[in-house]
Design a protein around this motif. Structure first.
Motif, PDB file in Angstrom:
ATOM      1  N   HIS A  32      41.907  52.101  25.386  1.00  0.00           N
ATOM      2  CA  HIS A  32      41.308  50.960  24.690  1.00  0.00           C
ATOM      3  C   HIS A  32      40.351  50.266  25.655  1.00  0.00           C
ATOM      4  O   HIS A  32      40.768  49.586  26.579  1.00  0.00           O
ATOM      5  N   THR A  33      39.049  50.459  25.420  1.00  0.00           N
ATOM      6  CA  THR A  33      38.035  49.841  26.277  1.00  0.00           C
ATOM      7  C   THR A  33      37.865  48.376  25.891  1.00  0.00           C
ATOM      8  O   THR A  33      37.788  48.035  24.701  1.00  0.00           O
ATOM      9  N   LEU A  34      37.794  47.507  26.894  1.00  0.00           N
ATOM     10  CA  LEU A  34      37.763  46.062  26.662  1.00  0.00           C
ATOM     11  C   LEU A  34      36.328  45.534  26.696  1.00  0.00           C
ATOM     12  O   LEU A  34      35.534  45.944  27.552  1.00  0.00           O
ATOM     13  N   PRO A  35      35.989  44.596  25.816  1.00  0.00           N
ATOM     14  CA  PRO A  35      34.611  44.113  25.718  1.00  0.00           C
ATOM     15  C   PRO A  35      34.286  43.045  26.759  1.00  0.00           C
ATOM     16  O   PRO A  35      35.130  42.230  27.119  1.00  0.00           O
ATOM     17  N   HIS A  36      33.061  43.075  27.249  1.00  0.00           N
ATOM     18  CA  HIS A  36      32.500  42.028  28.102  1.00  0.00           C
ATOM     19  C   HIS A  36      33.448  41.629  29.252  1.00  0.00           C
ATOM     20  O   HIS A  36      33.743  40.451  29.444  1.00  0.00           O
ATOM     21  N   PRO A  37      33.922  42.575  30.024  1.00  0.00           N
ATOM     22  CA  PRO A  37      34.937  42.253  31.035  1.00  0.00           C
ATOM     23  C   PRO A  37      34.363  41.534  32.243  1.00  0.00           C
ATOM     24  O   PRO A  37      33.263  41.837  32.707  1.00  0.00           O
ATOM     25  N   LEU A  38      35.145  40.574  32.745  1.00  0.00           N
ATOM     26  CA  LEU A  38      34.822  39.901  34.004  1.00  0.00           C
ATOM     27  C   LEU A  38      35.929  40.077  35.038  1.00  0.00           C
ATOM     28  O   LEU A  38      35.766  39.667  36.184  1.00  0.00           O
ATOM     29  N   GLY A  39      37.057  40.661  34.649  1.00  0.00           N
ATOM     30  CA  GLY A  39      38.112  40.918  35.626  1.00  0.00           C
ATOM     31  C   GLY A  39      39.500  40.840  35.033  1.00  0.00           C
ATOM     32  O   GLY A  39      39.710  40.335  33.928  1.00  0.00           O
ATOM     33  N   GLY A  40      40.449  41.363  35.798  1.00  0.00           N
ATOM     34  CA  GLY A  40      41.853  41.197  35.473  1.00  0.00           C
ATOM     35  C   GLY A  40      42.496  42.343  34.734  1.00  0.00           C
ATOM     36  O   GLY A  40      43.719  42.451  34.712  1.00  0.00           O
ATOM     37  N   SER A  41      41.712  43.221  34.096  1.00  0.00           N
ATOM     38  CA  SER A  41      42.324  44.301  33.318  1.00  0.00           C
ATOM     39  C   SER A  41      43.103  45.263  34.197  1.00  0.00           C
ATOM     40  O   SER A  41      44.061  45.900  33.740  1.00  0.00           O
ATOM     41  N   ASP A  42      42.724  45.379  35.459  1.00  0.00           N
ATOM     42  CA  ASP A  42      43.411  46.281  36.389  1.00  0.00           C
ATOM     43  C   ASP A  42      44.577  45.614  37.101  1.00  0.00           C
ATOM     44  O   ASP A  42      45.287  46.259  37.875  1.00  0.00           O
ATOM     45  N   ASP A  43      44.781  44.314  36.852  1.00  0.00           N
ATOM     46  CA  ASP A  43      45.814  43.563  37.570  1.00  0.00           C
ATOM     47  C   ASP A  43      47.051  43.252  36.740  1.00  0.00           C
ATOM     48  O   ASP A  43      48.101  42.927  37.290  1.00  0.00           O
ATOM     49  N   VAL A  44      46.948  43.303  35.411  1.00  0.00           N
ATOM     50  CA  VAL A  44      48.038  42.835  34.552  1.00  0.00           C
ATOM     51  C   VAL A  44      48.990  43.974  34.207  1.00  0.00           C
ATOM     52  O   VAL A  44      48.576  44.981  33.623  1.00  0.00           O
ATOM     53  N   PRO A  45      50.286  43.844  34.544  1.00  0.00           N
ATOM     54  CA  PRO A  45      51.273  44.814  34.053  1.00  0.00           C
ATOM     55  C   PRO A  45      51.523  44.564  32.567  1.00  0.00           C
ATOM     56  O   PRO A  45      52.017  43.496  32.201  1.00  0.00           O
ATOM     57  N   PRO A  46      51.162  45.484  31.691  1.00  0.00           N
ATOM     58  CA  PRO A  46      51.366  45.232  30.263  1.00  0.00           C
ATOM     59  C   PRO A  46      52.855  45.086  29.936  1.00  0.00           C
ATOM     60  O   PRO A  46      53.698  45.805  30.473  1.00  0.00           O
ATOM     61  N   ALA A  47      53.170  44.135  29.068  1.00  0.00           N
ATOM     62  CA  ALA A  47      54.524  44.002  28.540  1.00  0.00           C
ATOM     63  C   ALA A  47      54.579  44.709  27.190  1.00  0.00           C
ATOM     64  O   ALA A  47      53.554  44.874  26.525  1.00  0.00           O
ATOM     65  N   ALA A  48      55.776  45.124  26.786  1.00  0.00           N
ATOM     66  CA  ALA A  48      55.893  45.893  25.545  1.00  0.00           C
ATOM     67  C   ALA A  48      57.145  45.503  24.788  1.00  0.00           C
ATOM     68  O   ALA A  48      58.197  45.240  25.388  1.00  0.00           O
ATOM     69  N   ALA A  49      57.025  45.476  23.443  1.00  0.00           N
ATOM     70  CA  ALA A  49      58.172  45.225  22.570  1.00  0.00           C
ATOM     71  C   ALA A  49      57.799  45.578  21.141  1.00  0.00           C
ATOM     72  O   ALA A  49      56.673  45.309  20.701  1.00  0.00           O
ATOM     73  N   ASP A  50      58.735  46.198  20.423  1.00  0.00           N
ATOM     74  CA  ASP A  50      58.609  46.423  18.975  1.00  0.00           C
ATOM     75  C   ASP A  50      57.291  47.091  18.593  1.00  0.00           C
ATOM     76  O   ASP A  50      56.602  46.688  17.656  1.00  0.00           O
ATOM     77  N   GLY A  51      56.904  48.126  19.361  1.00  0.00           N
ATOM     78  CA  GLY A  51      55.719  48.891  19.012  1.00  0.00           C
ATOM     79  C   GLY A  51      54.401  48.234  19.349  1.00  0.00           C
ATOM     80  O   GLY A  51      53.349  48.645  18.853  1.00  0.00           O
ATOM     81  N   MET A  52      54.444  47.215  20.216  1.00  0.00           N
ATOM     82  CA  MET A  52      53.220  46.502  20.610  1.00  0.00           C
ATOM     83  C   MET A  52      53.113  46.452  22.135  1.00  0.00           C
ATOM     84  O   MET A  52      54.125  46.443  22.854  1.00  0.00           O
TER      85      MET A  52
ATOM     86  N   ASN B  93      37.678  36.199  50.779  1.00  0.00           N
ATOM     87  CA  ASN B  93      36.353  36.758  51.040  1.00  0.00           C
ATOM     88  C   ASN B  93      35.330  36.383  49.977  1.00  0.00           C
ATOM     89  O   ASN B  93      34.214  36.893  49.979  1.00  0.00           O
ATOM     90  N   GLY B  94      35.709  35.496  49.051  1.00  0.00           N
ATOM     91  CA  GLY B  94      34.761  35.010  48.062  1.00  0.00           C
ATOM     92  C   GLY B  94      34.731  35.780  46.768  1.00  0.00           C
ATOM     93  O   GLY B  94      34.056  35.371  45.821  1.00  0.00           O
ATOM     94  N   GLY B  95      35.440  36.899  46.677  1.00  0.00           N
ATOM     95  CA  GLY B  95      35.462  37.677  45.451  1.00  0.00           C
ATOM     96  C   GLY B  95      36.532  37.192  44.501  1.00  0.00           C
ATOM     97  O   GLY B  95      37.419  36.425  44.881  1.00  0.00           O
ATOM     98  N   PRO B  96      36.481  37.611  43.229  1.00  0.00           N
ATOM     99  CA  PRO B  96      37.501  37.198  42.254  1.00  0.00           C
ATOM    100  C   PRO B  96      38.879  37.700  42.664  1.00  0.00           C
ATOM    101  O   PRO B  96      39.014  38.811  43.175  1.00  0.00           O
ATOM    102  N   ARG B  97      39.887  36.898  42.439  1.00  0.00           N
ATOM    103  CA  ARG B  97      41.246  37.264  42.853  1.00  0.00           C
ATOM    104  C   ARG B  97      42.256  36.544  41.979  1.00  0.00           C
ATOM    105  O   ARG B  97      42.111  35.353  41.714  1.00  0.00           O
ATOM    106  N   ASP B  98      43.267  37.255  41.521  1.00  0.00           N
ATOM    107  CA  ASP B  98      44.398  36.662  40.800  1.00  0.00           C
ATOM    108  C   ASP B  98      43.931  35.859  39.586  1.00  0.00           C
ATOM    109  O   ASP B  98      44.363  34.739  39.349  1.00  0.00           O
ATOM    110  N   GLU B  99      43.062  36.472  38.791  1.00  0.00           N
ATOM    111  CA  GLU B  99      42.465  35.741  37.672  1.00  0.00           C
ATOM    112  C   GLU B  99      43.275  35.850  36.382  1.00  0.00           C
ATOM    113  O   GLU B  99      42.890  35.256  35.363  1.00  0.00           O
ATOM    114  N   THR B 100      44.363  36.590  36.386  1.00  0.00           N
ATOM    115  CA  THR B 100      45.184  36.727  35.183  1.00  0.00           C
ATOM    116  C   THR B 100      46.647  36.497  35.511  1.00  0.00           C
ATOM    117  O   THR B 100      47.079  36.644  36.659  1.00  0.00           O
TER     118      THR B 100
END
Length: 435
Positions: free
Chosen positions: A254-274, A317-324
């Motif tokens: 599932h490709t995410l629209p207009h990304p600025l960060g965080g998709s690689d940092d979040v452990p997805p949670a799961a329940a009831d087929g979602m 170092n000035g880069g985005p960090r811990d944004e989610t």
């Protein structure tokens, strides 16, 4: 897990560690202070399961109440508590993995490793699995769209340690970082990392059983397994992946629209087929935190909620960090913190309807643990809150020296185990909170 003796002997003899493995009797696999009545019997994935609610309350665990604070030379990141022992890794200049007596806080052993340890130690059958790596990019792999990106500078590796002694049983070096927590399942150790790949390794030898190349690198998105499917997020391109562990192929992406960060940092949670996660996307030229619910079978969007606009946090170092934030499921609600909006949210799992929002004056990157209707979560100013899981009312607050990092506490019985950025690691009884 069944021991595969030929592979075990060949693999360990090759690295000269057969004498340290301690497999003759199961009791020899654990430190002398090991207590099966404290903590989990094994720790197989981030947050102990797809809900990410790291609460161990079965049997005698319900009554554990201890209090201690220990100062370490480096921040300790994400603990697991197994058989009376806290296993945790450090992110300082001399990174190491520690085993700590859960009852007293005494250090049982310390093992130096080659880079920062941000994984929750996965513990199974007397083996502790951790990964090393960092957020940096090698000069040759500064992110550019359309080319392979490797994340992690310096050395990175996957380690297997003896749970009793801390001895290194094997070490599997990788090109990119190994920061996401591993998963133990199907008699394999699964690793998604900064090398743009998913690895399935033998837990006894560290040898690659199979691997899958990915379009994205993975930073801190610890995989979640439900049945024969694994879910995690990556970036460049920003996407959520579903991997079929039987076919070893991408089931959907599932490709995410207009990304600025965080998709690689979040452990997805799961329940009831979602599948649930959040990330930062551009909305009307501003960064917004957006929480998503996807159908676990096909990756189609079920609902999204825009949590609001804010400023993306930056690292040293000035880069985005811990944004989610780290999503956690409890009952019929999804709980998540937003570092952009300095808020803590509760959403209805099925519809995404907002049940409550608590606004704070500081960023919250930590995932909560939730027990008996109360959320326990810390912020970057060293405040640790008890929040009513139904109403959002703050029921208690403690203050500590250091910031709380993007991790999750562990609750065993009546005791929270957690570390802060100042190098303190603590066992905190729930009785310390004023209700």
């Amino acid at each position: 897990m069944k021991w595969h003796w030929p592979a075990l002997v060949l693999g360990l003899a090759a690295i000269g560690t057969l004498g340290t493995f301690g497999i003759t009797h199961s009791e020899n696999m654990w430190p002398q202070v090991a207590d099966q009545q404290i903590g989990a019997s094994e720790w197989n994935m981030f947050g102990t399961g797809p809900s990410h609610d790291a609460v161990i309350e079965n049997g005698p665990n319900q009554n554990l109440s201890v209090q201690w604070t220990r100062q370490f030379s480096q921040p300790l990141m994400q603990p697991s508590v197994v058989r009376g022992v806290v296993y945790v890794g450090g992110i300082g200049n001399k990174p190491a993995v520690y085993a700590i007596d859960a009852k007293t806080g005494k250090t049982l052993w310390k093992t130096d490793v080659n880079n920062q340890v941000m994984t929750t130690p996965v513990v199974h059958n007397g083996i502790v699995f951790v990964g090393s790596g960092n957020h940096n990019f090698p000069i040759s792999h500064v992110p550019q769209y359309g080319v392979q990106i490797i994340r992690g500078s310096g050395s990175s590796a996957i380690y297997a340690l003896d749970a009793r002694t801390g001895a290194i049983l094997w070490k599997h070096e990788t090109q990119g970082e190994d920061m996401p927590t591993f998963v133990y399942a199907n008699h394999l150790v699964y690793v998604a990392n900064g090398s743009d790949e998913l690895l399935a390794l033998s837990p006894l030898t560290g040898q690659t059983v199979w691997k899958l190349s990915l379009p994205s690198y993975v930073s801190m998105s610890s995989p979640t397994i439900v049945g024969n499917m694994m879910y995690f997020g990556g970036t460049h391109p920003a996407a959520i992946y579903a991997i079929n562990l039987q076919t070893h192929q991408v089931q959907w992406m599932h490709t995410l629209p207009h990304p600025l960060g965080g998709s690689d940092d979040v452990p997805p949670a799961a329940a009831d087929g979602m599948i649930y996660f959040d990330y930062v996307q551009q909305v009307h030229n501003e960064p917004h935190e957006v929480v998503y619910a996807l159908n676990a079978q096909n990756g189609h969007t079920v609902w999204t909620v825009d949590e609001g606009a804010g400023t993306i946090p930056v690292g040293p170092n000035g880069g985005p960090r811990d944004e989610t934030g780290i999503p956690t499921i409890y009952g019929n609600r999804l709980y998540v913190s937003s570092p952009l909006t300095d808020s803590f949210y509760a959403f209805n799992l099925q519809t995404g309807a907002l049940d409550f929002r608590v606004h704070f004056k500081s960023q919250m990157t930590q995932g909560p643990v939730i027990y008996q209707g109360v959320c326990y979560v810390g912020d970057v100013h060293g405040n640790f809150y008890a929040i009513n899981a139904t109403t959002g009312k703050i029921q208690g607050k403690l203050h500590f020296q250091g910031a709380f990092m993007p991790s999750t506490p562990v609750l065993v019985g009546q005791t929270l185990f957690i570390g802060d950025k100042a190098g303190q690691f603590m066992a905190i009884p729930l009785s310390e909170f004023a209700f």
